[in-house]
Scaffold this motif. Structure first.
Motif, mmCIF file in Angstrom:
data_model
loop_
_atom_site.group_PDB
_atom_site.id
_atom_site.type_symbol
_atom_site.label_atom_id
_atom_site.label_comp_id
_atom_site.label_asym_id
_atom_site.label_seq_id
_atom_site.Cartn_x
_atom_site.Cartn_y
_atom_site.Cartn_z
ATOM 1 N N ASP A 67 -2.679 48.170 10.786
ATOM 2 C CA ASP A 67 -4.093 48.272 11.145
ATOM 3 C C ASP A 67 -4.901 48.873 9.994
ATOM 4 O OD1 ASP A 67 -3.621 47.205 13.626
ATOM 5 O OD2 ASP A 67 -3.831 49.093 14.727
ATOM 6 N N TRP A 75 5.807 41.826 21.371
ATOM 7 C CA TRP A 75 5.414 42.195 20.003
ATOM 8 C C TRP A 75 6.477 41.719 19.022
ATOM 9 C CZ3 TRP A 75 3.129 47.605 18.457
ATOM 10 C CH2 TRP A 75 1.883 47.796 19.077
ATOM 11 N N VAL A 89 1.149 40.948 18.102
ATOM 12 C CA VAL A 89 1.307 40.701 19.546
ATOM 13 C C VAL A 89 1.353 39.192 19.769
ATOM 14 C CG1 VAL A 89 -1.203 40.863 20.001
ATOM 15 C CG2 VAL A 89 0.440 41.219 21.862
ATOM 16 N N HIS A 145 3.114 45.227 12.839
ATOM 17 C CA HIS A 145 3.195 44.765 14.229
ATOM 18 C C HIS A 145 2.354 43.522 14.442
ATOM 19 C CE1 HIS A 145 -0.460 47.223 14.051
ATOM 20 N NE2 HIS A 145 -0.911 46.565 15.119
ATOM 21 N N ARG A 147 -1.341 55.427 18.242
ATOM 22 C CA ARG A 147 -1.744 54.691 19.440
ATOM 23 C C ARG A 147 -0.667 54.675 20.513
ATOM 24 N NH1 ARG A 147 -4.607 49.330 17.199
ATOM 25 N NH2 ARG A 147 -5.969 49.611 18.979
ATOM 26 N N MET A 162 -3.280 45.116 29.262
ATOM 27 C CA MET A 162 -2.717 46.223 28.487
ATOM 28 C C MET A 162 -3.770 47.325 28.396
ATOM 29 S SD MET A 162 -3.190 47.424 25.190
ATOM 30 C CE MET A 162 -3.159 46.436 23.704
ATOM 31 N N ARG A 165 -7.456 45.860 28.003
ATOM 32 C CA ARG A 165 -7.524 44.465 27.529
ATOM 33 C C ARG A 165 -6.936 43.523 28.579
ATOM 34 N NH1 ARG A 165 -5.840 45.315 21.179
ATOM 35 N NH2 ARG A 165 -6.804 47.372 20.996
ATOM 36 N N HIS A 199 0.840 42.759 10.834
ATOM 37 C CA HIS A 199 -0.123 43.479 10.012
ATOM 38 C C HIS A 199 0.058 44.973 10.212
ATOM 39 C CE1 HIS A 199 -1.853 43.282 14.037
ATOM 40 N NE2 HIS A 199 -2.554 44.370 13.734
ATOM 41 N N ARG A 257 4.697 42.230 27.432
ATOM 42 C CA ARG A 257 3.815 42.102 26.269
ATOM 43 C C ARG A 257 4.744 42.003 25.076
ATOM 44 N NH1 ARG A 257 -1.566 42.493 26.398
ATOM 45 N NH2 ARG A 257 -2.648 42.527 24.402
HETATM 46 O O1 LIG Z 1 -2.721 43.656 21.814
HETATM 47 C C1 LIG Z 1 -1.748 44.277 21.413
HETATM 48 O O2 LIG Z 1 -0.720 44.447 22.085
HETATM 49 C C2 LIG Z 1 -1.807 44.905 20.047
HETATM 50 C C3 LIG Z 1 -2.767 44.221 19.141
HETATM 51 C C4 LIG Z 1 -2.944 44.933 17.834
HETATM 52 O O3 LIG Z 1 -2.471 44.555 16.805
HETATM 53 C C5 LIG Z 1 -3.707 46.166 17.806
HETATM 54 O O4 LIG Z 1 -4.299 46.535 18.826
HETATM 55 O O5 LIG Z 1 -3.734 46.803 16.739
#
Ligand SMILES: O=C(O)CCC(=O)C(=O)O
Ligand SMILES: [Fe+2]
Length: 289
Positions: A137, A165, A251, A249, A151, A257, A116, A135, A163
């Motif tokens: 996932d 969080w 972001v 979590h 993950r 990333m 990303r 949220h 980054r």
């Molecule tokens: O972009 C990120 O660091 C995490 C974003 C997120 O919530 C996810 O990928 O589930």
């Protein structure tokens, strides 16, 4: 709030000996944070650290389980090099997970690896797709019947930017707060969604409730502001791991990333009772899958 992030100071992707404290923390929904575990790019690969690495028509660059690169810009040579870079991260992420979670190894199902390169702060999105809101996932089109979403993330930012969080309260507290507000599961609606191919298979009650938690959290601005949370800046050259279907979590900022998703059957956890499926089953008092 109880500590939601466990820092692990190793610099080797293949540490020896599983550590039960790390395993219990991960399965409790905490983030394992490895500040010294860097994913190195070679000089040629550093040219991919630009948003232009992505085909503007797609959201992310990803390497699918079969090894095919999707969403990348550039000619065939550049794409092959990018696939090699993302594939190398995939192998390192798998090496790490196999080393620290040996019981999972035989049962992990590989999902795509994503790269990303876009800046988080400037991305405009609907509230439901906005990962700047805390949220857990849950995916609307792909029911998973409780299968876990594990993950591995790394920050590749070349300018030293973290980054950032936010990590929220434990899953059981999230569930206690949002289950009472969840819309009921209606089987004929799930069947209709499946018939219309909105979902790839029949959405189970578990999948319905996970989406309700996801939407309930993201749509509640008061919760977003006031729920227990810690802000965590993950610096470049670090790795973090969590069950993103369990860890609350969000972001907030950052760019560049890479992320590997792995799926795991609940029964292969060290403690299946710690899973969202077990927690939701206990709180609702009925079978959800
Ligand atoms: O972009 C990120 O660091 C995490 C974003 C997120 O919530 C996810 O990928 O589930
Ligand atoms: Fe997420």
């Amino acid at each position: 709030m109880e500590q939601q992030i466990l820092e692990i100071d190793i610099s080797n992707w293949q540490p020896t000996g599983a550590n039960t404290e790390w395993i219990a923390a991960l399965e409790a929904g905490k983030v394992l944070y490895f500040p010294r575990l860097a994913f190195a790019l070679n000089t040629a690969e550093q040219r991919f650290l630009t948003p232009d690495a992505r085909d503007p028509k797609t959201r992310n660059i990803s390497l699918d389980a079969a090894g095919k690169l999707k969403g990348a810009a550039g000619d065939a040579t550049a794409q092959a090099e990018m696939a090699a870079m993302v594939g190398r991260f995939r192998e390192q992420a798998r090496t790490l997970i196999n080393a620290i979670l040996p019981r999972y190894s035989a049962s992990l199902r590989l999902a795509p690896t994503s790269y990303r390169p876009m800046q988080v702060e400037t991305r405009a999105q609907s509230w439901r797709a906005d990962d700047r809101r805390m949220h857990v996932d849950a995916f609307p089109s792909r029911p998973n019947y409780g299968e876990r979403i594990l993950r591995v993330f790394t920050n590749l930012n070349p300018e030293g930017l973290p980054r950032v969080w936010r990590v929220g309260e434990p899953f059981e507290q999230v569930a206690q707060r949002f289950l009472p507000r969840a819309k009921p599961y209606i089987r004929w609606q799930a069947k209709a969604l499946n018939f219309l191919h909105v979902t790839k298979s029949l959405r189970s009650e578990y999948d319905h409730l996970m989406l309700q938690l996801h939407d309930g959290m993201k749509s509640d601005l008061d919760y977003q502001r006031n729920a227990g949370q810690v802000t965590m800046p993950f610096p470049p050259g670090s790795v973090w791991v969590c069950f993103s279907d369990q860890t609350s979590h969000a972001v907030m900022s950052g760019q560049f990333m890479m992320e590997q998703t792995l799926h795991l059957p609940v029964a292969r956890q060290y403690d299946p009772d710690a899973s969202p499926l077990a927690i939701l089953t206990r709180l609702t008092g009925r079978a959800l899958v």
